[in-house]
Design an enzyme around this catalytic site. Structure first.
Site, PDB file in Angstrom:
ATOM      1  N   ARG A  19      18.362 -83.787  41.664  1.00 44.56           N
ATOM      2  CA  ARG A  19      19.643 -83.946  42.355  1.00 44.56           C
ATOM      3  C   ARG A  19      19.520 -84.451  43.790  1.00 44.56           C
ATOM      4  O   ARG A  19      20.215 -85.387  44.188  1.00 44.56           O
ATOM      5  CB  ARG A  19      20.403 -82.603  42.416  1.00 44.56           C
ATOM      6  CG  ARG A  19      21.259 -82.318  41.221  1.00 44.56           C
ATOM      7  CD  ARG A  19      21.216 -80.850  40.942  1.00 44.56           C
ATOM      8  NE  ARG A  19      19.852 -80.493  40.606  1.00 44.56           N
ATOM      9  CZ  ARG A  19      19.350 -80.584  39.385  1.00 44.56           C
ATOM     10  NH1 ARG A  19      20.104 -80.945  38.396  1.00 44.56           N
ATOM     11  NH2 ARG A  19      18.082 -80.294  39.125  1.00 44.56           N
ATOM     12  N   THR A  20      18.665 -83.815  44.565  1.00 44.48           N
ATOM     13  CA  THR A  20      18.692 -84.128  46.000  1.00 44.48           C
ATOM     14  C   THR A  20      18.233 -85.560  46.248  1.00 44.48           C
ATOM     15  O   THR A  20      18.846 -86.304  47.015  1.00 44.48           O
ATOM     16  CB  THR A  20      17.813 -83.122  46.775  1.00 44.48           C
ATOM     17  OG1 THR A  20      18.163 -81.816  46.341  1.00 44.48           O
ATOM     18  CG2 THR A  20      18.040 -83.232  48.268  1.00 44.48           C
ATOM     19  N   LYS A  69      -4.048 -89.055  50.744  1.00 50.01           N
ATOM     20  CA  LYS A  69      -5.292 -89.459  51.447  1.00 50.01           C
ATOM     21  C   LYS A  69      -5.425 -88.705  52.769  1.00 50.01           C
ATOM     22  O   LYS A  69      -6.302 -88.998  53.563  1.00 50.01           O
ATOM     23  CB  LYS A  69      -5.260 -90.961  51.732  1.00 50.01           C
ATOM     24  CG  LYS A  69      -5.104 -91.834  50.514  1.00 50.01           C
ATOM     25  CD  LYS A  69      -4.943 -93.295  50.956  1.00 50.01           C
ATOM     26  CE  LYS A  69      -4.234 -94.105  49.894  1.00 50.01           C
ATOM     27  NZ  LYS A  69      -3.687 -95.353  50.451  1.00 50.01           N
ATOM     28  N   ARG A  86      11.859 -84.151  51.673  1.00 46.37           N
ATOM     29  CA  ARG A  86      11.627 -82.824  51.077  1.00 46.37           C
ATOM     30  C   ARG A  86      10.139 -82.540  51.171  1.00 46.37           C
ATOM     31  O   ARG A  86       9.316 -83.408  50.871  1.00 46.37           O
ATOM     32  CB  ARG A  86      12.080 -82.786  49.623  1.00 46.37           C
ATOM     33  CG  ARG A  86      11.605 -81.515  48.912  1.00 46.37           C
ATOM     34  CD  ARG A  86      12.249 -81.305  47.580  1.00 46.37           C
ATOM     35  NE  ARG A  86      13.665 -80.968  47.724  1.00 46.37           N
ATOM     36  CZ  ARG A  86      14.432 -80.595  46.712  1.00 46.37           C
ATOM     37  NH1 ARG A  86      13.931 -80.509  45.487  1.00 46.37           N
ATOM     38  NH2 ARG A  86      15.699 -80.304  46.906  1.00 46.37           N
ATOM     39  N   HIS A 144      17.840 -75.677  53.098  1.00 47.71           N
ATOM     40  CA  HIS A 144      18.237 -76.826  52.273  1.00 47.71           C
ATOM     41  C   HIS A 144      19.635 -77.235  52.743  1.00 47.71           C
ATOM     42  O   HIS A 144      20.629 -77.026  52.053  1.00 47.71           O
ATOM     43  CB  HIS A 144      18.237 -76.414  50.802  1.00 47.71           C
ATOM     44  CG  HIS A 144      18.291 -77.551  49.837  1.00 47.71           C
ATOM     45  ND1 HIS A 144      18.688 -78.829  50.185  1.00 47.71           N
ATOM     46  CD2 HIS A 144      18.011 -77.594  48.508  1.00 47.71           C
ATOM     47  CE1 HIS A 144      18.647 -79.610  49.115  1.00 47.71           C
ATOM     48  NE2 HIS A 144      18.228 -78.887  48.082  1.00 47.71           N
TER      49      HIS A 144
HETATM   50  N1   CP Z   1      19.716 -78.523  44.080  1.00 45.24           N
HETATM   51  C1   CP Z   1      18.516 -79.118  44.219  1.00 45.24           C
HETATM   52  O1   CP Z   1      17.879 -79.097  45.272  1.00 45.24           O
HETATM   53  O2   CP Z   1      18.071 -79.728  43.058  1.00 45.24           O
HETATM   54  P1   CP Z   1      16.768 -80.627  42.962  1.00 45.24           P
HETATM   55  O3   CP Z   1      15.580 -79.712  43.167  1.00 45.24           O
HETATM   56  O4   CP Z   1      16.809 -81.230  41.585  1.00 45.24           O
HETATM   57  O5   CP Z   1      16.829 -81.640  44.041  1.00 45.24           O
END
Ligand code: CP
Length: 305
Positions: free
Chosen positions: A51-52, A80, A101, A129
């Site tokens: 999703r993110t 590396k 991320r 998040h």
């Molecule tokens: N909600 C969320 O962070 O989903 P993902 O881990 O799929 O990005």
């Protein structure tokens, strides 16, 4: 230049503006279709995501921009030994904005210190998040018409669930939000959030182990997955993973107008039999994630439509 590293980086009035624009994007997508023409988003994902990453990319594509990036540390020069600081300095030469991320808490903050483009924290370890929080706030406001005066149950892995940590920090800024913290003892909300955020802000909260003890009181039930990747041993994960399963029997105890949210991915914690219940709002929530990220990208790039 502005970044989004913590859910508190935007004031509540700035958040209102972001959400107003997101709602307008939902209604009038064509108005925004070329707003980011010529702009590039880099997605720097050192941890898995569906999703993110894809919603950031969909957001930039919907705005007429382009995307580039990597979806795992192994497919980047991190494998590396390249540092986050060097990576973002390099990516600043290629893109106009970046979403990162990383499994290490604080990595996107470090990136923002070395970056010459806006950095979006797309999840850092068990910490924060913030774009999921923007998604959750938009979903709650759109479904209920307000962010004040709500009772929300947060259920599952409250220890490692970064979406829960960010959402609590954001929601304590609204009046009369009551929290029901539903978790087994081992997965309780960390002390630093209970004491420094909930206690310090004199916010009502109640910790319960049984979901049934909170369900009748709720406007929203926010389910979370037990975070397998953050456990130190497999045995503990297996013991905890099916502690909560929301099924039709449990939903019968919930108010008729209670919504079920989940940042997703789900494993077993919401039975698929709930998916057709009109109160199941988790896929709608994933859709709101695109609108709010469009709005955020516009804001961070200083583009007004
Ligand atoms: N909600 C969320 O962070 O989903 P993902 O881990 O799929 O990005």
């Amino acid at each position: 230049m502005r970044h989004l590293i913590s859910p508190l980086d935007y004031s509540t009035s700035e958040l209102d503006h972001l959400m107003d624009v997101a709602n307008d994007i939902e209604k009038n997508p064509e108005k925004y279709a070329h707003a980011c023409a010529g702009k590039k988003l880099a997605t720097l994902f050192y941890e898995p995501s569906t999703r993110t990453r894809l919603s950031h990319e969909a957001a930039m594509l919907n705005l007429g921009g382009s995307v580039l990036g990597f979806s795992s540390a192994n497919s980047s020069s991190a494998s590396k030994g390249e540092s986050v600081a060097d990576t973002i300095r390099t990516v600043s030469c290629y893109a106009d904005i970046a979403a990162m991320r990383h499994p290490k808490e604080g990595a996107p903050l470090v990136a923002s210190l070395y970056s010459s483009i806006p950095v979006i924290n797309a999840g850092d370890g068990g910490h924060q998040h913030p774009t999921q929080t923007l998604t959750d706030l938009l979903t709650i406001r759109s479904l209920k018409g307000r962010l004040e005066d709500i009772n929300i149950g947060l259920c599952g892995d409250l220890k490692f669930g970064r979406t829960v940590h960010s959402l609590i920090e954001a929601l304590v800024r609204y009046k009369n939000v009551k929290f029901y913290l539903i978790s087994p003892d081992e997965l309780r909300l960390p002390d630093y959030i209970r004491e420094d955020v909930l206690d310090k802000n004199h916010v009502f909260y109640k910790e319960v182990v049984r979901m049934e003890d909170a369900l009748p009181n709720l406007d929203f039930l926010y389910m979370t997955r037990v975070q397998k990747e953050r456990f130190f041993n497999e045995e503990d994960y297996i013991r905890m993973k099916d502690f909560y399963i929301l099924d039709t029997k449990k939903m019968a105890l919930a108010p008729k107008d209670m919504y079920v949210l989940h940042p997703l991915p789900r494993v077993n914690e919401i039975s698929t039999e709930i998916d057709n219940d009109p109160r199941a709002a988790y896929f709608k929530q994933a859709q709101y994630g695109v609108y709010i990220r469009e709005s955020l990208i516009l804001d961070l790039l200083n583009i007004r439509v």
